[in-house]
Design a protein around this motif. Structure first.
Motif, PDB file in Angstrom:
ATOM      1  N   LYS A  93      45.590  41.213  52.876  1.00 55.56           N
ATOM      2  CA  LYS A  93      44.459  41.150  51.945  1.00 55.56           C
ATOM      3  C   LYS A  93      43.421  42.227  52.235  1.00 55.56           C
ATOM      4  CE  LYS A  93      41.827  37.532  54.381  1.00 55.56           C
ATOM      5  NZ  LYS A  93      41.285  36.149  54.242  1.00 55.56           N
ATOM      6  N   ASP A  94      43.295  42.605  53.502  1.00 54.14           N
ATOM      7  CA  ASP A  94      42.340  43.655  53.864  1.00 54.14           C
ATOM      8  C   ASP A  94      42.839  45.039  53.443  1.00 54.14           C
ATOM      9  OD1 ASP A  94      40.534  41.846  55.021  1.00 54.14           O
ATOM     10  OD2 ASP A  94      41.730  41.797  56.849  1.00 54.14           O
ATOM     11  N   ASN A  95      44.172  45.221  53.469  1.00 51.17           N
ATOM     12  CA  ASN A  95      44.750  46.461  52.956  1.00 51.17           C
ATOM     13  C   ASN A  95      44.464  46.609  51.465  1.00 51.17           C
ATOM     14  OD1 ASN A  95      46.769  48.398  54.520  1.00 51.17           O
ATOM     15  ND2 ASN A  95      46.884  46.389  55.525  1.00 51.17           N
ATOM     16  N   VAL A  96      44.691  45.527  50.723  1.00 51.26           N
ATOM     17  CA  VAL A  96      44.511  45.584  49.271  1.00 51.26           C
ATOM     18  C   VAL A  96      43.041  45.717  48.905  1.00 51.26           C
ATOM     19  CG1 VAL A  96      44.941  44.375  47.095  1.00 51.26           C
ATOM     20  CG2 VAL A  96      46.626  44.234  48.944  1.00 51.26           C
ATOM     21  N   ALA A  97      42.161  45.113  49.719  1.00 50.64           N
ATOM     22  CA  ALA A  97      40.724  45.116  49.408  1.00 50.64           C
ATOM     23  C   ALA A  97      40.015  46.385  49.849  1.00 50.64           C
ATOM     24  CB  ALA A  97      40.058  43.912  50.077  1.00 50.64           C
ATOM     25  N   PHE A  98      40.678  47.226  50.666  1.00 51.00           N
ATOM     26  CA  PHE A  98      39.987  48.358  51.277  1.00 51.00           C
ATOM     27  C   PHE A  98      39.332  49.281  50.239  1.00 51.00           C
ATOM     28  CE2 PHE A  98      39.898  52.697  52.985  1.00 51.00           C
ATOM     29  CZ  PHE A  98      39.136  52.490  54.131  1.00 51.00           C
ATOM     30  N   GLY A  99      40.088  49.693  49.242  1.00 54.29           N
ATOM     31  CA  GLY A  99      39.548  50.592  48.232  1.00 54.29           C
ATOM     32  C   GLY A  99      38.434  49.968  47.419  1.00 54.29           C
ATOM     33  N   LEU A 100      38.532  48.669  47.177  1.00 50.46           N
ATOM     34  CA  LEU A 100      37.496  47.960  46.424  1.00 50.46           C
ATOM     35  C   LEU A 100      36.194  47.914  47.216  1.00 50.46           C
ATOM     36  CD1 LEU A 100      39.727  45.007  45.173  1.00 50.46           C
ATOM     37  CD2 LEU A 100      39.025  47.012  43.859  1.00 50.46           C
ATOM     38  N   LYS A 101      36.313  47.697  48.523  1.00 44.97           N
ATOM     39  CA  LYS A 101      35.113  47.668  49.362  1.00 44.97           C
ATOM     40  C   LYS A 101      34.466  49.055  49.440  1.00 44.97           C
ATOM     41  CE  LYS A 101      36.633  43.800  52.264  1.00 44.97           C
ATOM     42  NZ  LYS A 101      37.071  43.364  53.624  1.00 44.97           N
ATOM     43  N   MET A 102      35.292  50.082  49.453  1.00 45.48           N
ATOM     44  CA  MET A 102      34.751  51.441  49.483  1.00 45.48           C
ATOM     45  C   MET A 102      33.963  51.757  48.216  1.00 45.48           C
ATOM     46  SD  MET A 102      35.496  52.841  52.392  1.00 45.48           S
ATOM     47  CE  MET A 102      35.287  54.589  52.069  1.00 45.48           C
ATOM     48  N   ARG A 103      34.280  51.019  47.150  1.00 47.71           N
ATOM     49  CA  ARG A 103      33.560  51.218  45.886  1.00 47.71           C
ATOM     50  C   ARG A 103      32.433  50.194  45.722  1.00 47.71           C
ATOM     51  NH1 ARG A 103      38.376  53.128  41.704  1.00 47.71           N
ATOM     52  NH2 ARG A 103      39.260  54.686  43.129  1.00 47.71           N
ATOM     53  N   HIS A 104      32.179  49.460  46.788  1.00 45.68           N
ATOM     54  CA  HIS A 104      31.037  48.547  46.866  1.00 45.68           C
ATOM     55  C   HIS A 104      31.064  47.464  45.773  1.00 45.68           C
ATOM     56  CE1 HIS A 104      29.466  51.347  49.790  1.00 45.68           C
ATOM     57  NE2 HIS A 104      29.535  52.327  48.891  1.00 45.68           N
ATOM     58  N   ASP A 106      31.482  43.561  44.395  1.00 45.57           N
ATOM     59  CA  ASP A 106      31.031  42.290  44.954  1.00 45.57           C
ATOM     60  C   ASP A 106      32.216  41.467  45.427  1.00 45.57           C
ATOM     61  OD1 ASP A 106      31.739  40.123  42.751  1.00 45.57           O
ATOM     62  OD2 ASP A 106      30.998  41.888  41.686  1.00 45.57           O
ATOM     63  N   LEU A 107      31.942  40.502  46.284  1.00 43.23           N
ATOM     64  CA  LEU A 107      33.003  39.738  46.943  1.00 43.23           C
ATOM     65  C   LEU A 107      33.867  38.954  45.964  1.00 43.23           C
ATOM     66  CD1 LEU A 107      31.162  38.451  50.149  1.00 43.23           C
ATOM     67  CD2 LEU A 107      32.791  40.332  49.939  1.00 43.23           C
ATOM     68  N   ASN A 108      33.266  38.395  44.922  1.00 39.94           N
ATOM     69  CA  ASN A 108      34.041  37.632  43.945  1.00 39.94           C
ATOM     70  C   ASN A 108      35.031  38.528  43.199  1.00 39.94           C
ATOM     71  OD1 ASN A 108      32.869  35.148  44.522  1.00 39.94           O
ATOM     72  ND2 ASN A 108      31.206  35.435  43.047  1.00 39.94           N
ATOM     73  N   THR A 109      34.581  39.713  42.831  1.00 32.72           N
ATOM     74  CA  THR A 109      35.465  40.660  42.152  1.00 32.72           C
ATOM     75  C   THR A 109      36.596  41.091  43.070  1.00 32.72           C
ATOM     76  OG1 THR A 109      33.664  41.492  40.758  1.00 32.72           O
ATOM     77  CG2 THR A 109      35.599  42.902  41.007  1.00 32.72           C
ATOM     78  N   ILE A 110      36.262  41.349  44.331  1.00 31.97           N
ATOM     79  CA  ILE A 110      37.282  41.755  45.299  1.00 31.97           C
ATOM     80  C   ILE A 110      38.328  40.666  45.463  1.00 31.97           C
ATOM     81  CG2 ILE A 110      37.697  42.251  47.740  1.00 31.97           C
ATOM     82  CD1 ILE A 110      35.018  43.728  47.775  1.00 31.97           C
ATOM     83  N   LYS A 111      37.887  39.434  45.616  1.00 33.92           N
ATOM     84  CA  LYS A 111      38.819  38.325  45.800  1.00 33.92           C
ATOM     85  C   LYS A 111      39.743  38.182  44.593  1.00 33.92           C
ATOM     86  CE  LYS A 111      38.943  33.389  46.938  1.00 33.92           C
ATOM     87  NZ  LYS A 111      38.129  32.178  47.246  1.00 33.92           N
ATOM     88  N   HIS A 112      39.187  38.295  43.394  1.00 35.78           N
ATOM     89  CA  HIS A 112      39.988  38.175  42.172  1.00 35.78           C
ATOM     90  C   HIS A 112      40.988  39.321  42.051  1.00 35.78           C
ATOM     91  CE1 HIS A 112      41.102  37.636  37.983  1.00 35.78           C
ATOM     92  NE2 HIS A 112      40.736  38.899  37.757  1.00 35.78           N
ATOM     93  N   ARG A 113      40.513  40.528  42.318  1.00 36.19           N
ATOM     94  CA  ARG A 113      41.387  41.692  42.186  1.00 36.19           C
ATOM     95  C   ARG A 113      42.533  41.652  43.203  1.00 36.19           C
ATOM     96  NH1 ARG A 113      39.150  46.586  40.086  1.00 36.19           N
ATOM     97  NH2 ARG A 113      37.810  46.110  38.297  1.00 36.19           N
ATOM     98  N   VAL A 114      42.244  41.235  44.430  1.00 35.95           N
ATOM     99  CA  VAL A 114      43.278  41.137  45.467  1.00 35.95           C
ATOM    100  C   VAL A 114      44.351  40.144  45.051  1.00 35.95           C
ATOM    101  CG1 VAL A 114      43.756  40.393  47.831  1.00 35.95           C
ATOM    102  CG2 VAL A 114      41.807  41.894  47.359  1.00 35.95           C
ATOM    103  N   LYS A 115      43.941  38.987  44.596  1.00 29.98           N
ATOM    104  CA  LYS A 115      44.892  37.949  44.164  1.00 29.98           C
ATOM    105  C   LYS A 115      45.729  38.451  42.992  1.00 29.98           C
ATOM    106  CE  LYS A 115      45.030  33.085  42.635  1.00 29.98           C
ATOM    107  NZ  LYS A 115      45.773  33.295  41.369  1.00 29.98           N
ATOM    108  N   GLU A 116      45.081  39.056  42.026  1.00 33.03           N
ATOM    109  CA  GLU A 116      45.773  39.556  40.839  1.00 33.03           C
ATOM    110  C   GLU A 116      46.808  40.613  41.205  1.00 33.03           C
ATOM    111  OE1 GLU A 116      44.173  41.141  36.586  1.00 33.03           O
ATOM    112  OE2 GLU A 116      43.510  42.290  38.338  1.00 33.03           O
ATOM    113  N   ALA A 117      46.410  41.561  42.050  1.00 38.89           N
ATOM    114  CA  ALA A 117      47.302  42.660  42.405  1.00 38.89           C
ATOM    115  C   ALA A 117      48.502  42.185  43.216  1.00 38.89           C
ATOM    116  CB  ALA A 117      46.534  43.731  43.177  1.00 38.89           C
ATOM    117  N   LEU A 118      48.270  41.272  44.158  1.00 44.13           N
ATOM    118  CA  LEU A 118      49.377  40.750  44.961  1.00 44.13           C
ATOM    119  C   LEU A 118      50.368  39.971  44.107  1.00 44.13           C
ATOM    120  CD1 LEU A 118      47.573  39.644  48.255  1.00 44.13           C
ATOM    121  CD2 LEU A 118      49.228  41.509  47.972  1.00 44.13           C
ATOM    122  N   GLU A 119      49.864  39.219  43.165  1.00 42.46           N
ATOM    123  CA  GLU A 119      50.759  38.462  42.284  1.00 42.46           C
ATOM    124  C   GLU A 119      51.549  39.391  41.371  1.00 42.46           C
ATOM    125  OE1 GLU A 119      48.241  35.611  40.383  1.00 42.46           O
ATOM    126  OE2 GLU A 119      48.339  34.208  42.084  1.00 42.46           O
TER     127      GLU A 119
END
Length: 340
Positions: A93-104, A106-119
Motif C-alpha cells: 500500500k505504501d508503494n502504491v500511495a507513494f506518488g499520491l503522497k508526493m502530490r500532497h 489528502d488521506l481519504n483520497t489516497i486510501k480510495h485511490r490505493v484500493k481502486e488501483a489494487l483491485e
C-alpha cells in the motif's frame, strides 16, 4: 491531438536510434508500438514520457511546444512502466500511495485511490495491502508497480513490455487494467508488448518501427534478406523449405521489405500457381485467427522460419472454410513489397 512530433532525431554514440519526420498521437486511444529489437520503441517511449530530450526536432503536447521549463509539470500527467520495474522497499500500500503522497493528496483520497488501483490489477486490499515488497511473486510485483501508476490516473500511460516476464494470470490482469484505464479515465495508452495477438486486437492503432523510423501505421509484415538478384528489378529470398519469395524495386541498406497484411491474399489450394515470379504463392499453416477493431479478420500463417499476417474479410474466409491448423497458400505481388 495530444502529441505531435516533427523532425525528431535521437543519437546514441553517434548512431541515429530514432528518426521520425512526423507522428501524431491522439487522446484517449490505445497505441501499440511494434518492431524488432533496436527499432527505437523504448527510445520513443522515453521521449514521449519526457524522460529524454531529442537531439533535434520539436514535440508538441496539447498544442504547446514542449520546452525544458514545461517538462516538470508535464511529468505529472505522464507516467511510464518499464519491463522490470523495482518496487520501493516497503509495504504494497505504501508503494502504491507513494506518488499520491508526493502530490500532497489528502488521506481519504489516497486510501480510495490505493484500493481502486489494487483491485484493478487483481490484488484485493485485504490480502495484499500490508504485504512487504519481498513477499510478492514477480507477476504480483509488476501488478503493484502498475497499480502505483494507475493510482495517479495519468493522462498518458506508457508501457514498455509490462507482461514480458510475468505469469499468465498476471499478464491477463495487466492487459485488462490497461483497457479499463482507457475506458474509464480516457487515458491515452502507448504500449510495447510481445503479445502481438492481444496488441493487434486491443489497440486502436499500431505503429510499426524499423531502424528508428516509422515504417507504417498498422500491423506490417517485415521480411529480412538476404536477397538474390534474379532479373531486372526483381529479387528473390529462398526459405529453408525451398520456397521462394520474389520482390521488386530498388534494395535499401536495411536489406528488408514490408508487405501490408491487406496485400496478402489467402487461397485454399494452389490452382493459381503459375510456377513463376509474377505472383508469390507460399504454402503455410494457419496459426491464429482474430477479429481486428475494424471488423476484418487477421490471419497468421507460419511459413517455416517466417510468419506472415493477412487481413481479410470474414465472409471471404467463410467461403474458403479456413481454420487454425489448416494448410493454406499466401499470395502477394512482388510489387506489394516496400523496401525499408
Amino acid at each position: 491531438m495530444l502529441y505531435s512530433l516533427t523532425g525528431i532525431k535521437r543519437y546514441y554514440n553517434e548512431r541515429c536510434a530514432l528518426s521520425i519526420d512526423h507522428l501524431v498521437i491522439e487522446e484517449g486511444k490505445i497505441y501499440g508500438l511494434v518492431g524488432p529489437n533496436g527499432s527505437g520503441k523504448t527510445t520513443l517511449l522515453r521521449i514521449l514520457a519526457f524522460l529524454d530530450e531529442p537531439d533535434a526536432g520539436n514535440i508538441y503536447y496539447n498544442g504547446s511546444l514542449v520546452s525544458p521549463q514545461l517538462v516538470p509539470s508535464l511529468r505529472r500527467e505522464v507516467t511510464m512502466l518499464l519491463q522490470n520495474t523495482r518496487l520501493l522497499t516497503r509495504r504494497v500500500k505504501d508503494n502504491v500511495a507513494f506518488g499520491l503522497k508526493m502530490r500532497h493528496m489528502d488521506l481519504n483520497t489516497i486510501k480510495h485511490r490505493v484500493k481502486e488501483a489494487l483491485e484493478m490489477v487483481g490484488l484485493p486490499v485485504k490480502d495484499f495491502a500490508n504485504r512487504q515488497w519481498y513477499e510478492l511473486s514477480g507477476g504480483e510485483a509488476q501488478r503493484v508497480a502498475l497499480a502505483a501508476r494507475l493510482a495517479l490516473r495519468p493522462k498518458v500511460l506508457l508501457l514498455d513490455e509490462p507482461t514480458a516476464n510475468v505469469d499468465t494470470v498476471s499478464e491477463t490482469l495487466i492487459n485488462e487494467a490497461v483497457v479499463r484505464a482507457k475506458e474509464e479515465w480516457k487515458t491515452t495508452i502507448i504500449m510495447v508488448s510481445h503479445d502481438l495477438l492481444w496488441l493487434y486486437n486491443s489497440a486502436d492503432e499500431t505503429i510499426s518501427l524499423w531502424g528508428g523510423r516509422v515504417a507504417s501505421h498498422g500491423p506490417e509484415n517485415v521480411i529480412l534478406g538476404p536477397w538474390e538478384k534474379v532479373g531486372d528489378g526483381l529479387y528473390c529470398k529462398k526459405l529453408k523449405d525451398g520456397q521462394k519469395i520474389y520482390v521488386s524495386g530498388i534494395p535499401s541498406s536495411s536489406n528488408a521489405v514490408t508487405v501490408s497484411p491487406g496485400d496478402i491474399s489467402l487461397l485454399s489450394n494452389a490452382i493459381n500457381d503459375d510456377g513463376g515470379s509474377s505472383c508469390n504463392l507460399l504454402r503455410g499453416l494457419v496459426t491464429q485467427m482474430v477479429y481486428s477493431n475494424d471488423g476484418l479478420l487477421r490471419v497468421s500463417i507460419a511459413l517455416g522460419e517466417l510468419n506472415l499476417v493477412s487481413l481479410v474479410d470474414k465472409d471471404y474466409i467463410k467461403g474458403l472454410d479456413i481454420y487454425p491448423g489448416m494448410e493454406v497458400y499466401a499470395s502477394f505481388k512482388p510489387s506489394a513489397a516496400q523496401w525499408l
